[in-house]
Design a protein around this motif. Structure first.
Motif, mmCIF file in Angstrom:
data_model
loop_
_atom_site.group_PDB
_atom_site.id
_atom_site.type_symbol
_atom_site.label_atom_id
_atom_site.label_comp_id
_atom_site.label_asym_id
_atom_site.label_seq_id
_atom_site.Cartn_x
_atom_site.Cartn_y
_atom_site.Cartn_z
ATOM 1 N N ASP A 95 66.283 44.687 78.789
ATOM 2 C CA ASP A 95 66.471 43.996 77.517
ATOM 3 C C ASP A 95 66.977 42.569 77.686
ATOM 4 O O ASP A 95 67.184 41.864 76.692
ATOM 5 C CB ASP A 95 67.466 44.762 76.633
ATOM 6 N N ILE A 96 67.182 42.145 78.925
ATOM 7 C CA ILE A 96 67.796 40.836 79.177
ATOM 8 C C ILE A 96 66.727 39.825 79.578
ATOM 9 O O ILE A 96 65.957 40.049 80.514
ATOM 10 C CB ILE A 96 68.866 40.945 80.277
ATOM 11 N N THR A 97 66.676 38.716 78.860
ATOM 12 C CA THR A 97 65.751 37.623 79.151
ATOM 13 C C THR A 97 66.557 36.394 79.536
ATOM 14 O O THR A 97 67.465 35.983 78.804
ATOM 15 C CB THR A 97 64.877 37.294 77.927
ATOM 16 N N THR A 98 66.232 35.818 80.688
ATOM 17 C CA THR A 98 66.976 34.666 81.183
ATOM 18 C C THR A 98 66.017 33.536 81.533
ATOM 19 O O THR A 98 64.808 33.734 81.648
ATOM 20 C CB THR A 98 67.798 35.034 82.431
ATOM 21 N N MET A 99 66.575 32.343 81.730
ATOM 22 C CA MET A 99 65.781 31.185 82.116
ATOM 23 C C MET A 99 66.612 30.316 83.046
ATOM 24 O O MET A 99 67.783 30.038 82.763
ATOM 25 C CB MET A 99 65.361 30.381 80.879
ATOM 26 N N VAL A 100 66.004 29.911 84.169
ATOM 27 C CA VAL A 100 66.676 29.031 85.125
ATOM 28 C C VAL A 100 65.736 27.879 85.455
ATOM 29 O O VAL A 100 64.576 28.100 85.817
ATOM 30 C CB VAL A 100 67.063 29.782 86.420
ATOM 31 N N LEU A 101 66.233 26.659 85.334
ATOM 32 C CA LEU A 101 65.446 25.462 85.620
ATOM 33 C C LEU A 101 65.981 24.759 86.863
ATOM 34 O O LEU A 101 67.016 25.123 87.415
ATOM 35 C CB LEU A 101 65.501 24.487 84.435
ATOM 36 N N GLY A 102 65.265 23.718 87.276
ATOM 37 C CA GLY A 102 65.752 22.839 88.332
ATOM 38 C C GLY A 102 65.382 23.288 89.726
ATOM 39 O O GLY A 102 64.595 24.213 89.932
ATOM 40 N N GLY A 103 65.976 22.607 90.702
ATOM 41 C CA GLY A 103 65.711 22.911 92.094
ATOM 42 C C GLY A 103 66.244 24.276 92.484
ATOM 43 O O GLY A 103 67.226 24.755 91.925
ATOM 44 N N HIS A 104 65.582 24.873 93.471
ATOM 45 C CA HIS A 104 65.991 26.201 93.945
ATOM 46 C C HIS A 104 67.102 26.021 94.973
ATOM 47 O O HIS A 104 66.893 26.101 96.183
ATOM 48 C CB HIS A 104 64.790 26.920 94.559
ATOM 49 N N GLY A 105 68.302 25.758 94.462
ATOM 50 C CA GLY A 105 69.445 25.507 95.328
ATOM 51 C C GLY A 105 70.703 25.404 94.499
ATOM 52 O O GLY A 105 70.756 25.863 93.351
ATOM 53 N N ASP A 106 71.718 24.777 95.073
ATOM 54 C CA ASP A 106 73.012 24.700 94.403
ATOM 55 C C ASP A 106 72.965 23.904 93.102
ATOM 56 O O ASP A 106 73.861 24.026 92.266
ATOM 57 C CB ASP A 106 74.051 24.071 95.335
ATOM 58 N N SER A 107 71.927 23.075 92.927
ATOM 59 C CA SER A 107 71.833 22.252 91.720
ATOM 60 C C SER A 107 71.000 22.907 90.622
ATOM 61 O O SER A 107 70.723 22.266 89.600
ATOM 62 C CB SER A 107 71.240 20.878 92.064
ATOM 63 N N MET A 108 70.585 24.162 90.812
ATOM 64 C CA MET A 108 69.782 24.833 89.784
ATOM 65 C C MET A 108 70.538 24.877 88.458
ATOM 66 O O MET A 108 71.771 24.781 88.421
ATOM 67 C CB MET A 108 69.402 26.245 90.230
ATOM 68 N N VAL A 109 69.797 25.036 87.373
ATOM 69 C CA VAL A 109 70.388 24.992 86.036
ATOM 70 C C VAL A 109 70.119 26.311 85.306
ATOM 71 O O VAL A 109 69.106 26.457 84.611
ATOM 72 C CB VAL A 109 69.827 23.813 85.215
ATOM 73 N N PRO A 110 70.993 27.311 85.459
ATOM 74 C CA PRO A 110 70.855 28.544 84.667
ATOM 75 C C PRO A 110 71.078 28.224 83.188
ATOM 76 O O PRO A 110 72.090 27.625 82.823
ATOM 77 C CB PRO A 110 71.961 29.446 85.224
ATOM 78 N N MET A 111 70.135 28.617 82.348
ATOM 79 C CA MET A 111 70.134 28.203 80.946
ATOM 80 C C MET A 111 70.691 29.319 80.062
ATOM 81 O O MET A 111 69.945 30.136 79.515
ATOM 82 C CB MET A 111 68.714 27.845 80.524
ATOM 83 N N SER A 112 72.002 29.338 79.901
ATOM 84 C CA SER A 112 72.615 30.398 79.100
ATOM 85 C C SER A 112 72.194 30.314 77.636
ATOM 86 O O SER A 112 72.130 31.331 76.940
ATOM 87 C CB SER A 112 74.137 30.334 79.219
ATOM 88 N N ARG A 113 71.870 29.112 77.156
ATOM 89 C CA ARG A 113 71.462 28.955 75.755
ATOM 90 C C ARG A 113 70.124 29.633 75.479
ATOM 91 O O ARG A 113 69.831 30.016 74.339
ATOM 92 C CB ARG A 113 71.389 27.463 75.399
ATOM 93 N N PHE A 114 69.299 29.775 76.511
ATOM 94 C CA PHE A 114 67.997 30.420 76.363
ATOM 95 C C PHE A 114 68.021 31.855 76.890
ATOM 96 O O PHE A 114 66.968 32.442 77.146
ATOM 97 C CB PHE A 114 66.926 29.610 77.097
ATOM 98 N N THR A 115 69.210 32.397 77.054
ATOM 99 C CA THR A 115 69.372 33.759 77.561
ATOM 100 C C THR A 115 69.734 34.691 76.410
ATOM 101 O O THR A 115 70.660 34.412 75.643
ATOM 102 C CB THR A 115 70.469 33.794 78.638
ATOM 103 N N THR A 116 69.004 35.796 76.307
ATOM 104 C CA THR A 116 69.231 36.738 75.211
ATOM 105 C C THR A 116 69.240 38.175 75.722
ATOM 106 O O THR A 116 68.715 38.474 76.798
ATOM 107 C CB THR A 116 68.135 36.617 74.129
#
Length: 236
Positions: A95-116
């Motif tokens: 039931d969990i949908t997530t979204m992560v943007l950016g480079g595949h490393g320490d600078s990645m951007v997990p998008m909690s606002r787009f997580t439901t």
């Protein structure tokens, strides 16, 4: 045909994905020449790290349309984020949908606002402090596994993520998944490979989807893009 490139030097504890760039770039360039010779009509899914830089390198070397060369990143990172949320909330990961943007490393951007969770915003169930802890753990998920395994990096979770991508392409699922894609003006960047949401179907990476980012999200994405560009500067 789909060619999945996983060959290369794995990280060791204390190493970043960028630390293996020189060795893996040489390996991938040799493989790319073989792909062009033996599978000239294939689509290429890059897994070897640093995946953003190496996806770009393969795209440049082949000269193929950007739809045919894309990489694993956000599918894996988003799955890790979803698992951390499931552990924290007790809800089914299905039931969990997530979204992560950016480079595949320490600078990645997990998008909690787009997580439901089944369409309900994550902050309905968790306080911001706990969400930030999950974001931080997602960024460091690969290093956490590496520290536990000592001599090799992750295997099972990347394999499952690649299987998701292959299924989307081979069965024309038209799935929206975060992958490393070559940008052509999207998010204010061109000639750059970085993790963004895309549509995967039988034509490969069929479309980049541009999200409307907040000021903070935009800043974080730009910082991640700058890190990828820094790594790309070493690729001739």
């Amino acid at each position: 045909d789909i060619v999945i490139v996983t060959a290369g030097l794995p990280r060791k504890p204390g190493m970043s994905r960028s630390d293996v760039l020189d060795a893996n770039l040489e390996v991938v360039r040799g493989l790319t020449a073989d792909i062009m010779r033996y599978a000239p009509d294939a689509k290429v899914i890059m897994v070897t790290n640093p995946v953003d830089v190496l996806t770009y390198a393969v795209w440049k070397q082949t000269g193929w349309d950007r739809s045919r060369v894309f990489g694993l990143s956000g599918v894996l990172d988003a799955a890790r984020m979803a698992s951390f949320i499931a552990l924290e909330t007790g809800f089914s990961i299905k039931d969990i949908t997530t979204m992560v943007l950016g480079g595949h490393g320490d600078s990645m951007v997990p998008m909690s606002r787009f997580t439901t969770i089944n369409g309900i915003p994550l902050d309905t169930f968790l306080p911001q402090e706990k969400i930030q802890q999950i974001v931080d753990r997602t960024r460091n998920g690969g290093a956490e596994i590496l520290a536990l395994k000592k001599t090799s990096s992750a295997n099972d979770s990347p394999a499952a993520a690649v299987a998701t991508m292959v299924d989307a392409v081979c069965n024309n699922r038209k799935r929206i998944l975060p992958c490393v894609a070559i940008l052509d003006g999207e998010y204010g960047h061109s000639d750059l490979a970085i993790g963004v949401p895309v549509i995967l179907g039988n034509r490969g990476m069929e479309q980049v989807i541009e999200l409307q980012l907040s000021e903070t999200e935009h800043r974080q994405f730009q910082e991640s893009a700058n890190q990828v560009k820094k790594d790309l500067a070493g690729v001739s």
